[in-house]
Design an enzyme around this catalytic site. Structure first.
Site, PDB file in Angstrom:
ATOM      1  N   ARG A   1     -45.515  43.959  20.347  1.00  0.00           N
ATOM      2  CA  ARG A   1     -45.477  44.583  19.021  1.00  0.00           C
ATOM      3  C   ARG A   1     -46.217  45.897  19.126  1.00  0.00           C
ATOM      4  NH1 ARG A   1     -49.942  40.219  17.101  1.00  0.00           N
ATOM      5  NH2 ARG A   1     -51.763  41.486  17.597  1.00  0.00           N
TER       6      ARG A   1
ATOM      7  N   ARG B   1     -30.014  18.934  13.009  1.00  0.00           N
ATOM      8  CA  ARG B   1     -28.566  18.747  13.096  1.00  0.00           C
ATOM      9  C   ARG B   1     -28.052  19.002  14.506  1.00  0.00           C
ATOM     10  NH1 ARG B   1     -25.796  23.848  12.819  1.00  0.00           N
ATOM     11  NH2 ARG B   1     -27.312  25.499  12.576  1.00  0.00           N
TER      12      ARG B   1
ATOM     13  N   ASN C   1      -2.838 -11.688 -14.115  1.00  0.00           N
ATOM     14  CA  ASN C   1      -2.396 -11.702 -12.720  1.00  0.00           C
ATOM     15  C   ASN C   1      -3.284 -10.767 -11.889  1.00  0.00           C
ATOM     16  OD1 ASN C   1      -0.889 -11.658 -10.340  1.00  0.00           O
ATOM     17  ND2 ASN C   1       0.566 -10.141 -11.143  1.00  0.00           N
TER      18      ASN C   1
ATOM     19  N   ARG D   1      -2.992   7.320 -10.986  1.00  0.00           N
ATOM     20  CA  ARG D   1      -4.154   7.316 -11.877  1.00  0.00           C
ATOM     21  C   ARG D   1      -5.438   7.784 -11.178  1.00  0.00           C
ATOM     22  NH1 ARG D   1      -2.863   1.235 -13.777  1.00  0.00           N
ATOM     23  NH2 ARG D   1      -1.749   1.323 -11.786  1.00  0.00           N
TER      24      ARG D   1
ATOM     25  N   ASN E   1     -46.855  24.666  20.008  1.00  0.00           N
ATOM     26  CA  ASN E   1     -47.078  24.913  18.598  1.00  0.00           C
ATOM     27  C   ASN E   1     -46.276  26.130  18.147  1.00  0.00           C
ATOM     28  OD1 ASN E   1     -48.954  24.189  16.190  1.00  0.00           O
ATOM     29  ND2 ASN E   1     -48.883  26.420  16.319  1.00  0.00           N
TER      30      ASN E   1
ATOM     31  N   ALA F   1       0.819  -1.218   0.000  1.00  0.00           N
ATOM     32  CA  ALA F   1       0.000   0.000   0.000  1.00  0.00           C
ATOM     33  C   ALA F   1       0.854   1.271   0.000  1.00  0.00           C
ATOM     34  CB  ALA F   1      -0.930  -0.001   1.211  1.00  0.00           C
TER      35      ALA F   1
HETATM   36  C1  UD1 Z   1      -0.009  -5.020 -10.688  1.00  0.00           C
HETATM   37  C2  UD1 Z   1       0.774  -6.202 -11.287  1.00  0.00           C
HETATM   38  C3  UD1 Z   1       0.034  -6.774 -12.498  1.00  0.00           C
HETATM   39  C4  UD1 Z   1      -1.384  -7.152 -12.099  1.00  0.00           C
HETATM   40  C5  UD1 Z   1      -2.102  -5.959 -11.489  1.00  0.00           C
HETATM   41  C6  UD1 Z   1      -3.446  -6.388 -10.949  1.00  0.00           C
HETATM   42  C7  UD1 Z   1       3.170  -5.777 -10.922  1.00  0.00           C
HETATM   43  C8  UD1 Z   1       4.426  -5.354 -11.543  1.00  0.00           C
HETATM   44  N1  UD1 Z   1       2.086  -5.771 -11.691  1.00  0.00           N
HETATM   45  O1  UD1 Z   1       0.004  -3.959 -11.654  1.00  0.00           O
HETATM   46  O2  UD1 Z   1       0.704  -7.921 -12.988  1.00  0.00           O
HETATM   47  O3  UD1 Z   1      -2.089  -7.622 -13.252  1.00  0.00           O
HETATM   48  O4  UD1 Z   1      -1.331  -5.436 -10.381  1.00  0.00           O
HETATM   49  O5  UD1 Z   1      -4.170  -5.299 -10.452  1.00  0.00           O
HETATM   50  O6  UD1 Z   1       3.159  -6.151  -9.750  1.00  0.00           O
HETATM   51  N2  UD1 Z   1       2.813  -0.528  -4.615  1.00  0.00           N
HETATM   52  C9  UD1 Z   1       3.725  -0.289  -3.608  1.00  0.00           C
HETATM   53  N3  UD1 Z   1       4.955   0.198  -3.945  1.00  0.00           N
HETATM   54  C10 UD1 Z   1       5.332   0.457  -5.223  1.00  0.00           C
HETATM   55  C11 UD1 Z   1       4.373   0.215  -6.242  1.00  0.00           C
HETATM   56  C12 UD1 Z   1       3.139  -0.287  -5.903  1.00  0.00           C
HETATM   57  O7  UD1 Z   1       3.458  -0.517  -2.437  1.00  0.00           O
HETATM   58  O8  UD1 Z   1       6.457   0.892  -5.440  1.00  0.00           O
HETATM   59  C13 UD1 Z   1       1.474  -1.036  -4.234  1.00  0.00           C
HETATM   60  C14 UD1 Z   1       0.378  -0.061  -4.587  1.00  0.00           C
HETATM   61  O9  UD1 Z   1       0.096   0.783  -3.516  1.00  0.00           O
HETATM   62  C15 UD1 Z   1      -0.778  -0.980  -4.934  1.00  0.00           C
HETATM   63  C16 UD1 Z   1      -0.120  -2.300  -5.347  1.00  0.00           C
HETATM   64  O10 UD1 Z   1       1.231  -2.218  -4.964  1.00  0.00           O
HETATM   65  O11 UD1 Z   1      -1.621  -1.213  -3.822  1.00  0.00           O
HETATM   66  C17 UD1 Z   1      -0.224  -2.546  -6.851  1.00  0.00           C
HETATM   67  O12 UD1 Z   1       0.381  -1.468  -7.552  1.00  0.00           O
HETATM   68  P1  UD1 Z   1      -0.203  -0.936  -8.916  1.00  0.00           P
HETATM   69  O13 UD1 Z   1       0.626   0.205  -9.366  1.00  0.00           O
HETATM   70  O14 UD1 Z   1      -1.655  -0.724  -8.821  1.00  0.00           O
HETATM   71  O15 UD1 Z   1       0.101  -2.200  -9.885  1.00  0.00           O
HETATM   72  P2  UD1 Z   1      -0.489  -2.460 -11.320  1.00  0.00           P
HETATM   73  O16 UD1 Z   1       0.160  -1.575 -12.303  1.00  0.00           O
HETATM   74  O17 UD1 Z   1      -1.963  -2.415 -11.260  1.00  0.00           O
HETATM   75 CA    CA Z   2      -3.470  -2.030  -9.563  1.00  0.00          CA
END
Ligand code: UD1
Ligand code: CA
Length: 458
Positions: free
Chosen positions: A438, A331, A169, A15, A375, A9
């Site tokens: 009044r 409220r 994946n 995005r 009232n 996380a």
């Molecule tokens: C990732 C997978 C992809 C899969 C997809 C599914 C990789 C390289 N790719 O891509 O194969 O199909 O999820 O949704 O793993 N995060 C970190 N640190 C970082 C980057 C990301 O903690 O440096 C965490 C993000 O907070 C997120 C999770 O990893 O919760 C996934 O990252 P995200 O950038 O959404 O991966 P995708 O491009 O969706």
């Molecule tokens: Ca993702």
């Protein structure tokens, strides 16, 4: 064998185009990361490690002591993120359930099923996959001629023929923890993106370990949230599930696609909820109440058979058989008694009312204690604010307040009082009196013609 969960996380969630880090973004009022953690807590996992990085304080504030944290100071990809937990997990024996923090729809029964399948199949790595008609954006599962998984290739690195692979994946894995950290040390930077991909452990592990997949049939379960459109899809799904639970419990919901009910709301059977209505926070709706259409009830208790129409009720309580609205606003701890009527364009703030009291039109009742059978005439208001301080109004039982009365607080109005319409009351009124405050009316005889000249005199 010990079971760990590793929740990724730390990413920015570029995005999403929001200020909040992605995993803190709320869905139906609950931060995304809490969905995952709540379910992990109910699953067979022994210990949860969360990788935080971008705006880590926000996530740590949400989760507090519920999980252990590893910090990824630079967001160099999912592989790098998993490696950041090495100080906590690096030398542990056991299995690690890896999942992204942006997957709010995965629930604990399926988590347990995936972990069980991993153990039963004797896998070292289980990749949770799904079949997508439009796999764009996901890492593709590459298999050899025997059907064995050999690698995961990210969209950007796919050849034209790999792009047609429909098995993708999900970013959820169960893996032998020692094999995981041994393999993570071997992954190299993806030059195109400048990131270390967790997916690269597949090509490494398949050479000396047993790698397998677990296919999830309903891709919604493993949907990763990347943008605000995805949020709306997840929210719709969660909303449907919550509404369905209430409907099966005997709550009638008309046009449920337009009704939002929060996670912590309790609704008794025999309640009706009409369109365009939100019931959120720690609200309780009791038997036979009717809420909506076009209403918001937030953190409030609505007692039996009360009705709320086209109105807002926030941090307040509404008594039995009381009707509220249309266009009323309760409220800040408004406590409305039983059998009341709070009607059109009436606002009640930080006040209590007794049994059978009515304010049917255009009133403001603020910082007041109001008795029974009072009232409020149309347009009568408490004048609670002098520009500096708020003051209290106390009104006894059986008080009749005429139309357009101003009650300038602080003020005590005793029982059995009648206040003449149009009065501006500044002094306390004793029991049993009629108050008139009044100017007296003066009628000037034969005066109209001085003001309005007949046409022929012009
Ligand atoms: C990732 C997978 C992809 C899969 C997809 C599914 C990789 C390289 N790719 O891509 O194969 O199909 O999820 O949704 O793993 N995060 C970190 N640190 C970082 C980057 C990301 O903690 O440096 C965490 C993000 O907070 C997120 C999770 O990893 O919760 C996934 O990252 P995200 O950038 O959404 O991966 P995708 O491009 O969706
Ligand atoms: Ca993702």
């Amino acid at each position: 064998m010990k079971k760990y969960a590793l929740v990724l996380a730390a990413g920015k969630g570029t995005r999403m185009r929001t200020e909040l880090p992605k995993c803190a973004f709320p869905i139906l009022g609950k931060p995304m990361i809490e969905y995952i953690v709540e379910n992990l807590e109910r699953s067979q996992i022994d210990e949860i490690v969360t990788i935080v990085g971008h705006k880590k304080e926000v996530l740590m504030d949400i989760l507090g002591e519920r999980v252990a944290y590893a910090v990824q100071t630079e967001q160099l990809g999912t592989g790098h993120a998993a490696l950041s937990a090495a100080p906590i997990l690096g030398d542990k024996e056991g299995i690690t359930f890896i999942l992204p923090g942006d997957m709010p729809l995965m629930e604990y029964p399926i988590m347990d099923k995936i972990i069980r399948a991993h153990e039963e199949m004797g896998n070292d790595l289980t990749i949770v996959t799904m079949m997508m008609e439009y796999p764009k954006g996901y890492g593709r599962i590459v298999r050899d001629e025997y059907g064995t998984v050999t690698s995961i290739v990210e969209e950007n690195d796919c050849t034209e023929s790999q792009k047609d692979i429909k098995e993708v994946n999900s970013s959820v894995y169960v893996v032998n923890n020692q094999a995981l950290y041994e393999s993570l040390k071997k992954i190299t930077k993806n030059e195109r993106k400048g990131e270390y991909y967790l997916t690269d452990i597949v090509a490494i592990m398949h050479q000396s370990y047993k790698v397998n997949t677990f296919i999830v049939r309903n891709p919604l379960i493993t949907m990763g949230i990347n943008d605000l459109y995805n949020i709306s899809i997840a929210e719709k799904h969660l909303r449907d599930m919550i509404n369905k639970t209430h409907m099966l419990n005997g709550v009638s919901i008309v046009n449920p696609e337009t009704v939002t009910i929060g996670h912590n709301v309790i609704i008794e059977e025999g309640v009706w909820v009409y369109p365009n209505t939100s019931i959120i926070g720690n609200s309780i709706i009791k038997k036979g109440a009717k809420i909506g259409p076009n209403s918001e009830v937030n953190n409030s208790v609505i007692d039996e058979e009360a009705e709320i129409r086209h109105s807002l009720v926030i941090d307040s309580t509404v008594g039995k058989k009381t009707t509220v609205g249309p266009f009323a606003h309760l409220r800040n701890h408004a406590v409305i008694g039983d059998h009341n009527r709070i009607g059109n364009f009436v606002e009640v703030k930080n006040s209590t009312t007794g049994y059978d009291t009515k304010a049917a039109h255009l009133s403001y009742i603020g910082d007041a204690t109001v008795g029974e059978r009072v009232n409020f005439g149309c347009g009568s208001i408490t004048v609670n604010y002098d520009g500096v301080k708020k003051h209290k109004t106390s009104i006894g039982n059986d008080v009749f307040i005429g139309c357009n009365v101003n009650m300038v607080a602080p003020l005590n109005i005793a029982d059995n009082v009648f206040i003449a319409a149009g009065s501006t009351v500044t002094k306390d009124i004793p029991k049993g009196s009629l108050a008139i405050a009044r100017h007296q009316q003066i009628n000037k005889d034969d005066y109209y013609r001085h003001l309005i000249k007949p046409k022929d005199e012009k």
